[in-house]
Design a protein around this motif. Structure first.
Motif: not given
Length: 366
Positions: A196-218
């Motif tokens: 996601s982009p940071l809009a100029p009027y947010y005035r915050v240093p970081v924006l975090v997006l949380v994805g869906a939890v999925h079963q994956r081979p690791v």
């Protein structure tokens, strides 16, 4: 002689201007087993609908305390000042996902994940009911403007409320409206990874997006196993931080997500069911049985034997046992007569015998 540009390069040069976007991006995969376990135990113990997004918000607040260089805000003159509190802005969807709004939770570093979840739920309910006192009036005022004046109004409002730190809450523009960081979730739609982009009027240093939890081979300890994996993506503003701070921020978020119990208070026991007394259940002891390893109950005292007959007492005095009233041998008649004779001796009342008594047969008689 300059080389002639291709037609595509001519179109690209005409379409875009010089780079002016300070954003850079990052992502990391996290084993979500500890997060899911803590969510489940918190729901059982408190009844609060805690989610992974709430825990990620707490992880972001934890990282902002570990990396204080991120916990800053811009001020006029190209300078930065440390923020007074650790506030996180959660983007929420309303109206069935057709509209977006948000809630700023203050002092997230001093609150538990359960408290954050309760506050977000209460504020979200108020937004659905049309009682969004923080942003409703400002949104209604700004959305009446055309695009160009709206762009200027947004920048001017953010300069007043963020750079100058003014509180214009009566106009729907509170001080530091977007806090020190932003968190949003795309996992509710099944999306595993997004930016996601940071809009100029947010005035915050970081924006975090949380994805869906999925079963994956690791790969774990050299073996391929299936684990519940969560992808977090982040958009950073290069005016506030650089890659070094972003890496430390990511390490702190990962540290929290690896074991939330180290950063959250101990969970209380689940609430008792209605009608059940609170507290731990008393240990249920099985019924006492002589075959079980429990302390046996004291044996009852033996009942006193009846007073011996006079004839029997004389025989005990001579050290002999009284003869039984019936002896299963061929001489049973003689022994019975002797016992009846001892019973008829003086000193004891004798009930009258019935007339013509029937002869008694002993074992051995025919």
């Amino acid at each position: 002689m300059p080389k002639q540009l291709s037609s595509w390069r001519k179109l690209a040069a005409a379409a875009w201007s010089a780079p002016s976007d300070p954003q850079f991006y990052g992502e990391m995969d996290i084993d979500a087993a500890a997060l899911l376990s803590y969510v489940e135990r918190t729901r059982e113990a408190t009844g609060i609908r805690l989610t992974v997004t709430h825990l990620v918000g707490r992880a972001v607040a934890h990282a902002m305390t570990v990396v204080p260089e991120i916990r800053v805000r811009a001020v006029p003159g190209g300078r930065f000042r440390e923020r007074e509190s650790v506030d996180v802005f959660f983007i929420v969807n309303v109206d069935g996902g057709r509209e977006l709004s948000g809630v700023k939770v203050t002092d997230v570093d001093r609150k538990t994940a359960a408290q954050v979840a309760e506050e977000l739920q209460a504020r979200r309910t108020a937004i659905h009911a049309g009682d969004d006192s923080d942003l409703a009036r400002g949104k209604a005022l700004l959305t009446r403007l055309p695009s160009v004046p709206l762009r200027l109004a947004l920048r001017f409002a953010s300069w007043l409320t963020s750079d100058l730190n003014l509180d214009l809450g009566r106009f729907g523009m509170p001080r530091q409206a977007f806090g020190g960081a932003m968190v949003t979730s795309v996992g509710m739609w099944g999306v595993q990874r997004a930016y996601s982009p940071l809009a100029p009027y947010y005035r915050v240093p970081v924006l975090v997006l949380v994805g869906a939890v999925h079963q994956r081979p690791v790969a774990v300890a050299g073996e391929v196993v299936v684990r519940p994996m969560l992808t977090l993506t982040a958009t950073f503003d290069h005016r506030y931080i650089d890659g070094y701070h972003a890496a430390r921020f990511a390490d702190a978020v990962r540290d929290y997500c690896a074991d939330p119990t180290r950063h959250e208070p101990a969970l209380a026991d689940p609430e008792p069911e209605p009608g059940r007394r609170p507290g731990p259940r008393p240990e249920r002891r099985p019924k006492q049985s002589p075959d079980q390893g429990l302390e046996p109950s004291p044996e009852p005292s033996p009942e006193p034997s009846p007073e011996p007959r006079p004839g029997q007492a004389r025989k005990r005095r001579r050290g002999q046992d009284p003869e039984p009233a019936h002896e299963p041998d061929g001489d049973g008649r003689r022994r019975n007569n002797a016992a009846r004779g001892a019973a008829r001796r003086p000193g004891r009342a004798e009930p009258s015998a019935p007339k013509n008594p029937a002869p008694t047969k002993n074992p051995g008689e025919t």
